[in-house]
Scaffold this motif. Structure first.
Motif, mmCIF file in Angstrom:
data_model
loop_
_atom_site.group_PDB
_atom_site.id
_atom_site.type_symbol
_atom_site.label_atom_id
_atom_site.label_comp_id
_atom_site.label_asym_id
_atom_site.label_seq_id
_atom_site.Cartn_x
_atom_site.Cartn_y
_atom_site.Cartn_z
ATOM 1 N N ASN A 154 0.836 -1.199 0.000
ATOM 2 C CA ASN A 154 0.000 0.000 0.000
ATOM 3 C C ASN A 154 0.872 1.250 0.000
ATOM 4 O OD1 ASN A 154 -2.366 -1.508 0.079
ATOM 5 N ND2 ASN A 154 -2.374 -1.597 2.314
ATOM 6 N N PRO A 202 0.891 5.120 0.131
ATOM 7 C CA PRO A 202 0.003 6.246 0.449
ATOM 8 C C PRO A 202 -0.087 7.217 -0.730
ATOM 9 C CG PRO A 202 1.548 5.838 2.242
ATOM 10 C CD PRO A 202 2.010 5.009 1.087
ATOM 11 N N LEU A 203 -1.307 7.651 -1.013
ATOM 12 C CA LEU A 203 -1.537 8.575 -2.114
ATOM 13 C C LEU A 203 -1.692 9.979 -1.548
ATOM 14 C CD1 LEU A 203 -1.937 8.774 -5.162
ATOM 15 C CD2 LEU A 203 -4.384 8.422 -4.801
ATOM 16 N N GLU A 204 -0.654 10.761 -1.689
ATOM 17 C CA GLU A 204 -0.682 12.141 -1.205
ATOM 18 C C GLU A 204 -1.300 13.025 -2.282
ATOM 19 O OE1 GLU A 204 0.010 12.734 1.780
ATOM 20 O OE2 GLU A 204 1.024 10.871 2.326
ATOM 21 N N SER A 252 -0.846 5.006 -10.758
ATOM 22 C CA SER A 252 -1.907 5.250 -9.770
ATOM 23 C C SER A 252 -3.246 5.451 -10.477
ATOM 24 C CB SER A 252 -1.576 6.484 -8.925
ATOM 25 O OG SER A 252 -0.377 6.297 -8.205
ATOM 26 N N THR A 272 -10.176 11.866 3.112
ATOM 27 C CA THR A 272 -8.729 11.755 3.330
ATOM 28 C C THR A 272 -8.105 13.129 3.509
ATOM 29 O OG1 THR A 272 -8.610 9.691 2.050
ATOM 30 C CG2 THR A 272 -6.565 10.929 2.348
ATOM 31 N N ARG A 303 -6.323 14.648 6.911
ATOM 32 C CA ARG A 303 -4.956 15.156 6.860
ATOM 33 C C ARG A 303 -4.859 16.567 7.420
ATOM 34 N NH1 ARG A 303 -1.459 17.782 3.335
ATOM 35 N NH2 ARG A 303 -3.127 18.234 1.867
ATOM 36 N N ARG A 332 -9.675 5.576 3.328
ATOM 37 C CA ARG A 332 -8.580 6.486 3.638
ATOM 38 C C ARG A 332 -7.390 6.194 2.731
ATOM 39 N NH1 ARG A 332 -6.932 8.401 9.722
ATOM 40 N NH2 ARG A 332 -5.617 10.173 9.098
ATOM 41 N N LEU A 333 -6.989 7.191 1.944
ATOM 42 C CA LEU A 333 -5.921 7.019 0.970
ATOM 43 C C LEU A 333 -4.546 7.262 1.562
ATOM 44 C CD1 LEU A 333 -7.616 8.887 -2.018
ATOM 45 C CD2 LEU A 333 -7.672 6.437 -1.508
ATOM 46 N N SER A 334 -4.468 8.019 2.631
ATOM 47 C CA SER A 334 -3.185 8.332 3.263
ATOM 48 C C SER A 334 -3.409 8.576 4.747
ATOM 49 C CB SER A 334 -2.553 9.569 2.612
ATOM 50 O OG SER A 334 -1.410 9.979 3.323
ATOM 51 N N ARG A 335 -2.411 8.261 5.558
ATOM 52 C CA ARG A 335 -2.520 8.458 7.003
ATOM 53 C C ARG A 335 -1.672 9.630 7.489
ATOM 54 N NH1 ARG A 335 -5.274 4.510 9.445
ATOM 55 N NH2 ARG A 335 -5.652 2.614 8.254
ATOM 56 N N SER A 336 -1.182 10.423 6.564
ATOM 57 C CA SER A 336 -0.401 11.590 6.973
ATOM 58 C C SER A 336 -1.319 12.657 7.544
ATOM 59 C CB SER A 336 0.354 12.161 5.771
ATOM 60 O OG SER A 336 -0.553 12.601 4.782
#
Length: 456
Positions: free
Chosen positions: A242, A244-246, A401, A412, A416, A441-445
């Motif tokens: 996985n 992450p997609l920022e 992507s 997402t 963020r 959720r695409l990113s956990r940042s």
């Protein structure tokens, strides 16, 4: 002979046989007292005649009806003229004294009979068996029809049919019993699909759910230990990388701000913009946007409340209307959902409609989003999905992507930037935080500097 023809099976027994292997059209060796179909054949005493099979008409005696009594054959030419023979004592003499031409059945070789049923016929038989089982449990026809003929049940059967047909085809090829609920048979089919078609664990779970619907009421599949171990092994062996997609929404925001005002931009741009804002800020899927009832929506200066009629998700099995609030953007008018909604309804919505719901036709609503070239014609989820994708395709994504869905990109971005998960879950109408984290959720940042928070 006549006395032997008066026996009869019970009508309920015949009805069950007809449901399973019917419909039947001809009742052989019957009388007008015990026939079960309008078309039936009755034997009468004869003198000497040829010894013919009772299932085969004599093509050389068409038109001779003195030796045979046939009732109810007005619409069947061969049966109306065929002989049903019961006296074969003089067969040898008749053959010797008056040789007959060779019958067609003896001259022409019959085609081999294929006893394998087509998969779609099998599914229809299994459906009839399920109905009979419900009737045998004491349910009346009205109750059975109410359960099986509901619009949601019809849509479910249509969606499941492809996988079920594939399962039945596999059973036929492998000589497996598809009528008896067997966890081993289902598991062997899923193992075959994983081995030959590389089905992932989620696909296997989805297919199993659809297949076991062929056996409602069966407890054979409940907590099957073999399948639980099989599923666990599949998930453990899968490799998921996985990335992450920022997301950087700058290209989209720049393009939207460069468009003319909502009152002056093209109908295409305004429609695409509204659909994108509803998906991004309302966390709505395309089918939700297609089911927004304009008559139930309310608009204020600072927010617009849209009402989705009978959305996809359920609450304890009930499709409850979904109410979603979209706040006005305080600083950038070009990105304001309230302004876009107001301009769209004023410019591009025609007359009020009573459009039938796609999952419940007797339920009607006034759709918000209409066709660009026909404001009196609503559009479906596929067209709305294309509108959203057109806007999202302006993102600059890493190679390989996929274009993200607005229902995933919106929450997402909110997470963020520090929006509480409780607010995100409430807006997206998800059952739990884990559902959002696992599927959307695409990113956990985050925007927080945790190093500074920890170390000061």
């Amino acid at each position: 002979m006549q006395a032997q023809l008066e026996w009869s099976i019970a009508p309920t027994c015949f009805q069950q046989i007809d449901e399973l292997w019917g419909p039947h059209h001809i009742d052989l060796f019957a009388t007008n007292k015990n026939n079960k179909t309008p078309l039936f054949m009755r034997l009468a005493r004869m003198g000497s005649t040829l010894h013919l099979s009772s299932m085969e008409p004599d093509s050389h005696s068409l038109g001779t009806t003195a030796s045979t009594s046939i009732e109810g054959n007005g619409n069947h030419t061969e049966l109306a003229g065929g002989n049903m023979v019961s006296d074969s004592t003089s067969h040898d003499e008749a053959t010797a004294s008056n040789p007959q031409p060779q019958r067609r059945s003896e001259r022409v070789r019959k085609r081999p009979r294929n006893n394998v049923e087509e998969p779609d016929v099998v599914l229809e038989r299994m459906e009839r068996q399920r109905r009979l089982a419900m009737l045998s449990r004491g349910l009346d026809e009205t109750t059975v029809n109410l359960i099986n003929d509901a619009a949601t049940e019809s849509l479910r059967r249509k969606a499941y049919r492809g996988v079920q047909l594939r399962f039945v085809e596999w059973c036929i090829d492998n000589k497996a019993d598809y009528f008896t609920p067997s966890p081993a048979t289902v598991l062997n089919f899923l193992s075959w699909g994983h081995r030959t078609s590389k089905w992932r664990a989620t696909t296997v779970d989805n297919y199993r759910t659809k297949i076991i619907q062929l056996y409602p009421g069966s407890t054979a599949f409940t907590d099957d230990p073999d399948y639980l171990r099989f599923s666990k092994v599949l998930r453990a062996n899968e490799h998921q990388d996985n990335v992450p997609l920022e997301l950087d929404l700058t290209p989209i925001i720049t393009d939207l701000q460069g468009l003319p005002s909502n009152d002056e931009m093209s109908p295409t741009d305004l429609t695409q913009k509204l659909c994108w804002l509803l998906g991004m800020c309302g966390f709505l899927r395309p089918s939700d946007i297609a089911r927004i009832d304009l008559d139930k929506c309310t608009v204020e200066d600072t927010q617009v409340r849209v009402v989705v009629v009978r959305p996809k998700e359920t609450s304890q099995g009930i499709h409850k209307n979904k109410h979603v609030d979209l706040k006005a953007h305080p600083n950038i008018p070009a990105l304001c959902p309230v302004r876009a909604f107001t301009a769209y309804t004023r410019r591009l919505v025609g007359q009020a409609l009573a459009h039938p719901h796609d999952t419940k036709p007797d339920l009607t609503y006034n759709p918000l989003v209409r066709a660009i070239n026909d404001p009196d014609k609503p559009i479906g989820a596929d067209r709305i999905r294309n509108h959203i994708k057109t806007v999202m395709s302006r993102l600059q994504l890493p190679p390989g992507s996929k274009v993200p869905k607005a229902r995933a990109a919106g929450p997402t971005q909110a997470a963020r930037k520090g929006t509480s998960l409780d607010d995100i879950i409430a807006q997206g109408n998800w059952h739990s935080k884990s559902m959002f984290s696992r599927f959307y959720r695409l990113s956990r940042s985050t925007s927080s500097n945790l190093t500074e928070s920890v170390l000061g």
